[in-house]
Motif scaffolding. Structure first.
Motif, mmCIF file in Angstrom:
data_model
loop_
_atom_site.group_PDB
_atom_site.id
_atom_site.type_symbol
_atom_site.label_atom_id
_atom_site.label_comp_id
_atom_site.label_asym_id
_atom_site.label_seq_id
_atom_site.Cartn_x
_atom_site.Cartn_y
_atom_site.Cartn_z
ATOM 1 N N TYR A 56 0.872 -1.162 0.000
ATOM 2 C CA TYR A 56 0.000 0.000 0.000
ATOM 3 C C TYR A 56 0.908 1.211 0.000
ATOM 4 N N HIS A 57 0.692 2.110 -0.942
ATOM 5 C CA HIS A 57 1.618 3.211 -1.145
ATOM 6 C C HIS A 57 0.971 4.559 -0.828
ATOM 7 N N VAL A 58 1.774 5.459 -0.347
ATOM 8 C CA VAL A 58 1.318 6.807 -0.017
ATOM 9 C C VAL A 58 1.713 7.739 -1.152
ATOM 10 N N ASP A 59 0.785 8.564 -1.609
ATOM 11 C CA ASP A 59 1.108 9.606 -2.582
ATOM 12 C C ASP A 59 1.661 10.797 -1.811
ATOM 13 N N VAL A 60 2.847 11.252 -2.179
ATOM 14 C CA VAL A 60 3.523 12.324 -1.460
ATOM 15 C C VAL A 60 3.628 13.545 -2.360
ATOM 16 N N ASP A 61 3.319 14.703 -1.821
ATOM 17 C CA ASP A 61 3.565 15.971 -2.523
ATOM 18 C C ASP A 61 4.976 16.387 -2.131
ATOM 19 N N TYR A 62 5.954 15.974 -2.935
ATOM 20 C CA TYR A 62 7.357 16.214 -2.600
ATOM 21 C C TYR A 62 7.670 17.699 -2.537
ATOM 22 N N GLU A 63 7.076 18.485 -3.420
ATOM 23 C CA GLU A 63 7.349 19.923 -3.426
ATOM 24 C C GLU A 63 6.938 20.563 -2.109
ATOM 25 N N ARG A 64 5.757 20.222 -1.609
ATOM 26 C CA ARG A 64 5.305 20.764 -0.324
ATOM 27 C C ARG A 64 6.185 20.302 0.826
ATOM 28 N N ALA A 65 6.821 19.130 0.656
ATOM 29 C CA ALA A 65 7.687 18.578 1.694
ATOM 30 C C ALA A 65 9.117 19.099 1.588
ATOM 31 N N GLY A 66 9.359 20.033 0.666
ATOM 32 C CA GLY A 66 10.672 20.650 0.570
ATOM 33 C C GLY A 66 11.594 20.069 -0.484
ATOM 34 N N TYR A 67 11.096 19.130 -1.275
ATOM 35 C CA TYR A 67 11.897 18.538 -2.345
ATOM 36 C C TYR A 67 11.358 19.070 -3.674
ATOM 37 N N LEU A 69 12.451 19.199 -6.707
ATOM 38 C CA LEU A 69 12.703 18.550 -7.989
ATOM 39 C C LEU A 69 12.297 17.083 -7.967
ATOM 40 N N GLN A 70 11.233 16.761 -8.667
ATOM 41 C CA GLN A 70 10.828 15.379 -8.875
ATOM 42 C C GLN A 70 11.107 15.096 -10.349
ATOM 43 N N THR A 71 11.938 14.116 -10.619
ATOM 44 C CA THR A 71 12.465 13.919 -11.959
ATOM 45 C C THR A 71 12.375 12.462 -12.380
ATOM 46 N N ALA A 89 19.316 0.215 -8.197
ATOM 47 C CA ALA A 89 18.983 1.642 -8.260
ATOM 48 C C ALA A 89 18.093 2.048 -7.089
ATOM 49 N N ARG A 90 17.266 1.141 -6.602
ATOM 50 C CA ARG A 90 16.377 1.441 -5.472
ATOM 51 C C ARG A 90 17.148 1.821 -4.218
ATOM 52 N N ASP A 91 18.396 1.401 -4.112
ATOM 53 C CA ASP A 91 19.199 1.671 -2.911
ATOM 54 C C ASP A 91 19.849 3.057 -2.907
ATOM 55 N N ILE A 92 19.731 3.791 -3.994
ATOM 56 C CA ILE A 92 20.354 5.113 -4.091
ATOM 57 C C ILE A 92 19.457 6.139 -3.396
ATOM 58 N N ASP A 93 20.040 6.936 -2.505
ATOM 59 C CA ASP A 93 19.275 7.970 -1.804
ATOM 60 C C ASP A 93 18.640 8.918 -2.804
ATOM 61 N N GLY A 94 17.340 9.140 -2.661
ATOM 62 C CA GLY A 94 16.599 10.023 -3.547
ATOM 63 C C GLY A 94 15.769 9.282 -4.570
ATOM 64 N N VAL A 95 16.036 7.996 -4.795
ATOM 65 C CA VAL A 95 15.240 7.195 -5.730
ATOM 66 C C VAL A 95 13.957 6.772 -5.025
ATOM 67 N N GLU A 111 12.476 7.191 -11.010
ATOM 68 C CA GLU A 111 11.880 8.424 -10.489
ATOM 69 C C GLU A 111 12.650 8.826 -9.243
ATOM 70 N N VAL A 112 13.086 10.084 -9.221
ATOM 71 C CA VAL A 112 13.901 10.570 -8.107
ATOM 72 C C VAL A 112 13.351 11.894 -7.602
ATOM 73 N N VAL A 113 13.699 12.218 -6.361
ATOM 74 C CA VAL A 113 13.362 13.524 -5.805
ATOM 75 C C VAL A 113 14.618 14.123 -5.185
ATOM 76 N N GLY A 114 14.679 15.445 -5.247
ATOM 77 C CA GLY A 114 15.821 16.127 -4.655
ATOM 78 C C GLY A 114 15.486 17.566 -4.330
ATOM 79 N N ARG A 115 16.292 18.166 -3.482
ATOM 80 C CA ARG A 115 16.089 19.564 -3.098
ATOM 81 C C ARG A 115 16.633 20.523 -4.152
ATOM 82 N N ASP A 116 17.679 20.078 -4.880
ATOM 83 C CA ASP A 116 18.318 20.993 -5.832
ATOM 84 C C ASP A 116 19.048 20.197 -6.909
ATOM 85 N N GLY A 117 19.670 20.932 -7.830
ATOM 86 C CA GLY A 117 20.401 20.303 -8.919
ATOM 87 C C GLY A 117 21.545 19.436 -8.454
ATOM 88 N N ASP A 118 22.149 19.788 -7.325
ATOM 89 C CA ASP A 118 23.247 18.964 -6.802
ATOM 90 C C ASP A 118 22.755 17.555 -6.466
#
Length: 159
Positions: A56-67, A69-71, A89-95, A111-118
Motif C-alpha cells: 500500500y503506497h502513499v502519494d507524497v507531494d514532494y514539493e510541499r515537503a521541501g523537495y 525537484l521530482q524527476t 537503483a532502489r538503494d540510491i538515496d533520492g530514488v 523516479e527521483v526527488v531532490g532539493r536541488d540540482g546537486d
C-alpha cells in the motif's frame, strides 16, 4: 509466476483498494459488495498471500515537503543485467520508484526527488556508477493515478 483467476469479489476488492486504500475499510468494502467484513478480510489476506496485492503506497507531494525537484531519469541497461540494476537503483538515496520497460534501449525508468540540482547530479552519477546509462532527464510536474477499470466488476456477490 502462474496467473491467478480472480473471482468477482477479488476484482472488486482490488478496485476499491486502488481507489483509496488508506480510507477504505473492510467494512466499507463489505457493505458495498453485500458480503461480511470477515469475508473481505479473508479475500484481502488471500490476495496478499498470492502476491496480487504486495503493498500500500502513499502519494507524497514532494514539493510541499521541501523537495522541489521530482524527476524521471530514463536509463538504458544491458538486457541480461536490467533486473539486477533496477533493483540496485532502489538503494540510491533520492530514488523513489524504478520501472523496468520491455525495450532494448531506455529500458529502466527511475523516479527521483531532490532539493536541488546537486541532488540530481549526485543521483545521476550513482546510477552511472552501478552500470545504468542515463539517456534523458525530465522534470515531473504532476502525476495522476486511477484504479484499473478491469477490476471494476459488479459489486454484487454472495459469500
Amino acid at each position: 509466476m502462474d496467473e491467478v483467476d480472480l473471482d468477482e469479489l477479488d476484482r472488486f476488492i482490488v478496485f476499491a483498494l486502488q481507489r483509496d486504500a488508506r480510507h477504505t475499510s473492510a467494512s466499507e468494502i463489505a457493505e458495498e459488495a453485500d458480503v461480511s467484513p470477515s469475508t473481505v478480510r479473508k479475500h484481502i489476506a488471500k490476495l496478499e498471500e498470492m502476491e496480487i496485492i504486495s503493498g500500500y503506497h502513499v502519494d507524497v507531494d514532494y514539493e510541499r515537503a521541501g523537495y522541489q525537484l521530482q524527476t524521471l531519469i530514463v536509463c538504458t541497461a544491458d538486457i541480461p543485467e536490467r533486473e539486477e540494476l533496477a533493483q540496485r537503483a532502489r538503494d540510491i538515496d533520492g530514488v523513489v520508484a524504478v520501472r523496468e520497460v520491455m525495450t532494448g534501449a531506455e529500458n529502466v525508468h527511475v523516479e527521483v526527488v531532490g532539493r536541488d540540482g546537486d541532488d540530481l547530479s549526485r543521483i545521476g552519477r550513482e546510477l552511472d556508477a552501478i552500470g545504468l546509462h542515463v539517456e534523458d532527464e525530465d522534470l515531473i510536474r504532476n502525476e495522476y493515478f486511477t484504479p484499473f477499470d478491469g477490476f471494476a466488476a459488479s459489486a454484487s456477490t454472495e459469500e
